[in-house]
Structures are given as C-alpha cells and as structure tokens.
Design an enzyme around this catalytic site. Structure first.
Site, PDB file in Angstrom:
ATOM      1  N   GLY A 162     -11.186  -8.335  37.481  1.00 39.85           N
ATOM      2  CA  GLY A 162     -10.357  -8.855  38.568  1.00 39.85           C
ATOM      3  C   GLY A 162      -8.901  -8.444  38.487  1.00 39.85           C
ATOM      4  O   GLY A 162      -8.018  -9.201  38.898  1.00 39.85           O
ATOM      5  N   LYS A 163      -8.636  -7.237  37.984  1.00 41.37           N
ATOM      6  CA  LYS A 163      -7.244  -6.788  37.848  1.00 41.37           C
ATOM      7  C   LYS A 163      -6.541  -6.726  39.203  1.00 41.37           C
ATOM      8  O   LYS A 163      -5.420  -7.212  39.359  1.00 41.37           O
ATOM      9  CB  LYS A 163      -7.195  -5.413  37.174  1.00 41.37           C
ATOM     10  CG  LYS A 163      -7.729  -5.375  35.754  1.00 41.37           C
ATOM     11  CD  LYS A 163      -7.576  -4.010  35.122  1.00 41.37           C
ATOM     12  CE  LYS A 163      -8.374  -2.940  35.846  1.00 41.37           C
ATOM     13  NZ  LYS A 163      -9.833  -3.185  35.827  1.00 41.37           N
ATOM     14  N   GLU A 182      -6.184   1.575  44.391  1.00 39.52           N
ATOM     15  CA  GLU A 182      -7.539   1.134  44.073  1.00 39.52           C
ATOM     16  C   GLU A 182      -8.176   0.357  45.231  1.00 39.52           C
ATOM     17  O   GLU A 182      -9.278   0.653  45.660  1.00 39.52           O
ATOM     18  CB  GLU A 182      -7.510   0.259  42.812  1.00 39.52           C
ATOM     19  CG  GLU A 182      -8.850  -0.294  42.389  1.00 39.52           C
ATOM     20  CD  GLU A 182      -9.691   0.694  41.607  1.00 39.52           C
ATOM     21  OE1 GLU A 182      -9.253   1.852  41.451  1.00 39.52           O
ATOM     22  OE2 GLU A 182     -10.782   0.316  41.163  1.00 39.52           O
ATOM     23  N   GLN A 214      -7.064   0.516  33.700  1.00 44.13           N
ATOM     24  CA  GLN A 214      -8.479   0.298  33.388  1.00 44.13           C
ATOM     25  C   GLN A 214      -8.787   0.795  31.985  1.00 44.13           C
ATOM     26  O   GLN A 214      -8.475   1.932  31.638  1.00 44.13           O
ATOM     27  CB  GLN A 214      -9.359   1.024  34.405  1.00 44.13           C
ATOM     28  CG  GLN A 214     -10.850   0.826  34.181  1.00 44.13           C
ATOM     29  CD  GLN A 214     -11.662   1.373  35.332  1.00 44.13           C
ATOM     30  OE1 GLN A 214     -11.525   0.927  36.473  1.00 44.13           O
ATOM     31  NE2 GLN A 214     -12.503   2.356  35.057  1.00 44.13           N
ATOM     32  N   GLU A 260      -7.184   4.467  23.467  1.00 41.78           N
ATOM     33  CA  GLU A 260      -8.249   5.382  23.869  1.00 41.78           C
ATOM     34  C   GLU A 260      -8.045   5.879  25.302  1.00 41.78           C
ATOM     35  O   GLU A 260      -8.653   6.862  25.718  1.00 41.78           O
ATOM     36  CB  GLU A 260      -9.600   4.683  23.738  1.00 41.78           C
ATOM     37  CG  GLU A 260      -9.928   4.292  22.295  1.00 41.78           C
ATOM     38  CD  GLU A 260     -11.209   3.494  22.193  1.00 41.78           C
ATOM     39  OE1 GLU A 260     -11.795   3.190  23.244  1.00 41.78           O
ATOM     40  OE2 GLU A 260     -11.627   3.178  21.068  1.00 41.78           O
ATOM     41  N   LYS A 318       1.532  -8.148  23.896  1.00 47.83           N
ATOM     42  CA  LYS A 318       2.807  -7.551  23.480  1.00 47.83           C
ATOM     43  C   LYS A 318       3.908  -8.086  24.367  1.00 47.83           C
ATOM     44  O   LYS A 318       3.748  -8.182  25.582  1.00 47.83           O
ATOM     45  CB  LYS A 318       2.755  -6.021  23.579  1.00 47.83           C
ATOM     46  CG  LYS A 318       4.072  -5.340  23.220  1.00 47.83           C
ATOM     47  CD  LYS A 318       3.990  -3.822  23.372  1.00 47.83           C
ATOM     48  CE  LYS A 318       5.327  -3.165  23.046  1.00 47.83           C
ATOM     49  NZ  LYS A 318       5.286  -1.689  23.179  1.00 47.83           N
ATOM     50  N   ARG A 352       8.137  -7.573  24.144  1.00 49.72           N
ATOM     51  CA  ARG A 352       9.307  -7.099  23.392  1.00 49.72           C
ATOM     52  C   ARG A 352      10.377  -8.170  23.232  1.00 49.72           C
ATOM     53  O   ARG A 352      11.108  -8.174  22.248  1.00 49.72           O
ATOM     54  CB  ARG A 352       9.940  -5.895  24.099  1.00 49.72           C
ATOM     55  CG  ARG A 352       9.183  -4.597  23.994  1.00 49.72           C
ATOM     56  CD  ARG A 352      10.082  -3.439  24.423  1.00 49.72           C
ATOM     57  NE  ARG A 352       9.342  -2.269  24.842  1.00 49.72           N
ATOM     58  CZ  ARG A 352       8.890  -1.327  24.037  1.00 49.72           C
ATOM     59  NH1 ARG A 352       9.089  -1.434  22.740  1.00 49.72           N
ATOM     60  NH2 ARG A 352       8.235  -0.285  24.524  1.00 49.72           N
TER      61      ARG A 352
END
Length: 436
Positions: A210-211, A235, A353, A373, A408, A410
């Site tokens: 669901g991005k 998209e 993705q 990756e 993450k 910063r």
C-alpha cells in the site's frame, strides 16, 4: 533562424573594459569577481587580457600595465588584442567600474544569455531531423537546465547567517502551537520526524503493502491541514486517486462506482458532498511518465506553485539512461533527487519498491539491507520508512494492521508506528485528515 543568429548577441564592451580598467587601478578588486571567467567576455581581446591577469594572479605576480603587457607578449598575443595601445586605453582612458562586483555579474548574465541563444539554436536545428522525440525533449531540457549562473551554484553562508536562521527556527518552534514541519498523520512517528527543509524521505515496501495508498493518504491528511503537496504519480493514475479518496470520504465502496444503477440518490448526494470537500484540498497531481530530468523540472514548478512537499511514486518507475543496469540507474536517480531537495530547500517523499528476496525469509519485515539490493539508497536518505502489513502474508492476522518502521532518522529517534490502519475496501489508510 539565420536572420535571428545574424543579430549582434547580447554584450556590453564598455562594461568589460570598465572591469579590466578597475583591476589595473586596484588589483585587489579581482578578489570580488572570482565567478567571472575569460569565456564570459564577448570581445576576444578582453578574454585574452583577463586570462593574462588570472595567470599573473595564480603566480602571485604583480598586476599592472607592464606585467600584463609582458604576459601577453610572452604568449604572442599582444598584437591580436590591438597592441600596447589598447592596454594603455583600458588602463588610462576606459571608464572605471565603481562597483566591480555588479559589473562582473552583468557580464556573466550576458554570457549566459549568449550561451542560451546558441543552445536554443542547436535545439531548433536538431528538431528538423529528430528520430526519437522523447530523447530529443529530454536532451533539450538537460542542455537548457545546465545553463546556470555560477552565482546560482555557489551559495556560501557565514556562520553568523546560519546561526541567526537556526535561532529563528528554534524560536518559532518554541512559540508555535504546532511542531515545526509537516505532520503525516502518524501519531507516534510525527513526534520523531522533522519534515521540513532539504529532507529525502524514502517510503519503501514490497508490492501490495500500500505504498501508493499511504502516499495519497498522507497528501490528503496534509491537505486538510492546509499544507499544499505535489504528487508525481508514475505508478498510480489520478483517476484511481480520485476514486480512492471519494470512496473513503463518502464511505462508499469504489467497486460500485462504475456498476450500472448501483448508487442510489442518497449515495450520489454523499459523493457530491465528498467531492466538494476534496476539491478544496491543495494538492497538485501529475501522472505522466517521466525521466529524471522531467521529474526535476516538474518539482521546480511545484515549488513555484507553493507546495511544501513533493511526493514521487515511485523511484523504480523513473526511467534512466540506456546502458545502465537497474541498480546503477536507480542509484543515480536517487542521488539526483537528494541534490534536488537541497536545491529546492523542501522535503521529497520518495516511494521505493523492494525486490522479492525478502519474501524468502520467515520474517518478511523489511530491513535496511533490503534497500541495498535495489540501489545505493540508504546513503542519500535522511529518513527511511518501511511499510509492512503482516496480514498480507498471514491470513490469520488482521490485514488492516499496519507497521510503519522509521528505520533511519538523521535528526531524531527511530521507532515503529502501529496506530495507522489500512482500509482494504477503500484502498486507503485511516489517517486524521481523510476521516475529518
């Protein structure tokens, strides 16, 4: 076009001579015009004289009429500039630039105007023999965008200026009823994230998590708070976005939208009311395909329109140069977008993705190693949000339960948000604004 190019290009010889004259009178003035280059001068003689001055400066030799004459004589250029007489004219007769920095800036501007005219002429010429229109447009955009004044590239700030701006932000945050920056509608993580300034925020996950829906839900939530956002939706198209938001706001399943006679008059009224409310949201959407140069151009335009954040859906769909591997192409595009946040001084929420390797693990929650990756993304990101719904894999788990892992950050803490739910029937996430 020939008639256009036959005109005298933009230039100001008197201004060029005035700058050179000012240097002869006060050689220290050259320290004020370090952005000026010999190629910025229109008159060939002035180019050569200024280059001789720079060569003397580099060797830390004195700069005066005698040393410049000697330097040009050594290069066998003294006659081509008009002889010693022209140097004497500049040193003794030419008007002196009272504000050498302003004059130099104007010379640079005229130089860039000439460069733009030449570039545009080349673009027009190639247009008569174009074979690949998309490549032609992309190359043309890139060439024009490359023409920038040096001043626009070099923006030095003193510590005093930086500290003053920092104190202003802190004072504003202390006095404000609301926290500094944008609120995504995530009750826990909004306390950790500082969504303002040059931030690149990655929202990553596998397909089906669901991005896109999360990004649209954030945009709608921001809109209800009065914060304008721009969406480059490579998209998902704008029609899907409209249907999803209408479905949630009107509380009608979008599956019946295009089924004949499936919505009664009461349902139509709810849809009309919802559309009226949603129409006022400050959101701009572009759903066309684009390469990285298109993205940068559109982001600059969205900035001018007043957007406070730009959402790009998604990184993997932005085309890259032929011949590059997906890993290198995606990495380069991500780095370009990070540089763009610094240019625009505004945050970009970038969807990404993840590849399918994580699905071979028993624990399918994404981790930062999964990003590696896809490309060199972690280095450029200021924040990384991983989206995960365990119910997508395990049917025994409620599919509405969502984990948003701030992996993450910063400038703050990391943590996991579990208070945002996914409305599968509506295809959107339940966040403050969209239900308001």
């Amino acid at each position: 076009m020939d008639q256009l190019l036959s005109r005298i290009p933009p230039q100001d010889i008197n201004m060029e001579e005035s700058v050179l004259s000012a240097i002869f009178i006060n050689p220290k003035g050259i320290e004020e015009i370090e952005d000026l280059t010999p190629d910025d001068f229109y008159k060939s003689s002035n180019k050569k004289i200024f280059q001789a001055i720079l060569d003397l400066k580099k060797r830390r030799d004195p700069i005066d009429l005698m040393t410049v004459t000697t330097e040009l004589t050594k290069k066998e250029e003294i006659e081509s500039i008009g002889g010693v007489a022209y140097l004497v004219y500049i040193a003794d007769t030419a008007p002196v630039a009272t504000n050498i920095s302003a004059y130099a800036t104007r010379i640079i501007e005229l130089s860039k105007a000439r460069e733009l005219i030449s570039t545009a002429a080349g673009i027009v010429e190639k247009g008569f023999n174009v074979k690949n229109i998309d490549q032609y447009i992309s190359d043309s955009q890139a060439k024009i965008l490359d023409i920038q004044t040096t001043a626009s590239k070099d923006k030095f700030s003193t510590m005093e200026e930086i500290m003053t701006e920092s104190l202003k932000r802190i004072e504003q945050a202390q006095k404000s009823e609301f926290k500094l920056g944008l609120n995504f509608g995530m009750p826990k993580l909004d306390n950790y994230m500082q969504v303002w300034g040059s931030k690149l925020i990655l929202l990553a996950g596998r397909p089906g998590m669901g991005k896109s829906s999360m990004a649209f839900s954030i945009a709608v939530h921001l809109g209800f708070q009065g914060d304008m956002s721009g969406i480059l939706s490579i998209e998902m198209d704008k029609e899907q976005f409209a249907d999803k938001t209408l479905s949630v706001k009107a509380d009608i399943n979008s599956m019946v939208f295009y089924a004949r006679d499936s919505i009664n008059s009461y349902g139509y009224q709810r849809l009309t009311d919802a559309a009226a409310i949603l129409s006022d949201l400050p959101i701009y959407i572009d759903d066309s395909e684009c390469n990285i140069e298109d993205v940068k151009r559109k982001c600059r335009k969205l900035k001018k329109l007043g957007c406070k954040i730009i959402i790009i859906d998604q990184l993997n769909q932005i085309s890259y140069d032929k011949g590059l591997t997906p890993y290198i192409g995606i990495s380069k595009n991500c780095s370009a977008l990070k540089m763009l946040t610094k240019e625009l001084r505004m945050p970009i929420l970038l969807l990404c993705q993840l590849n399918r390797n994580l699905e071979t693990r028993s624990n399918k929650r994404p981790i930062k190693a999964d990003l590696a990756e896809t490309g060199r993304l972690e280095q450029d990101a200021d924040m990384i949000l991983f989206l995960h719904r365990e119910g997508y894999y395990d049917k025994k788990v409620d599919e509405s339960i969502t984990e948003i892992n701030l992996s993450k950050n910063r400038q703050g803490e990391t943590g996991v948000e579990r208070q945002v739910l996914f409305n599968k029937k509506r295809g959107m996430f339940q966040m403050g604004g969209i239900n308001g």
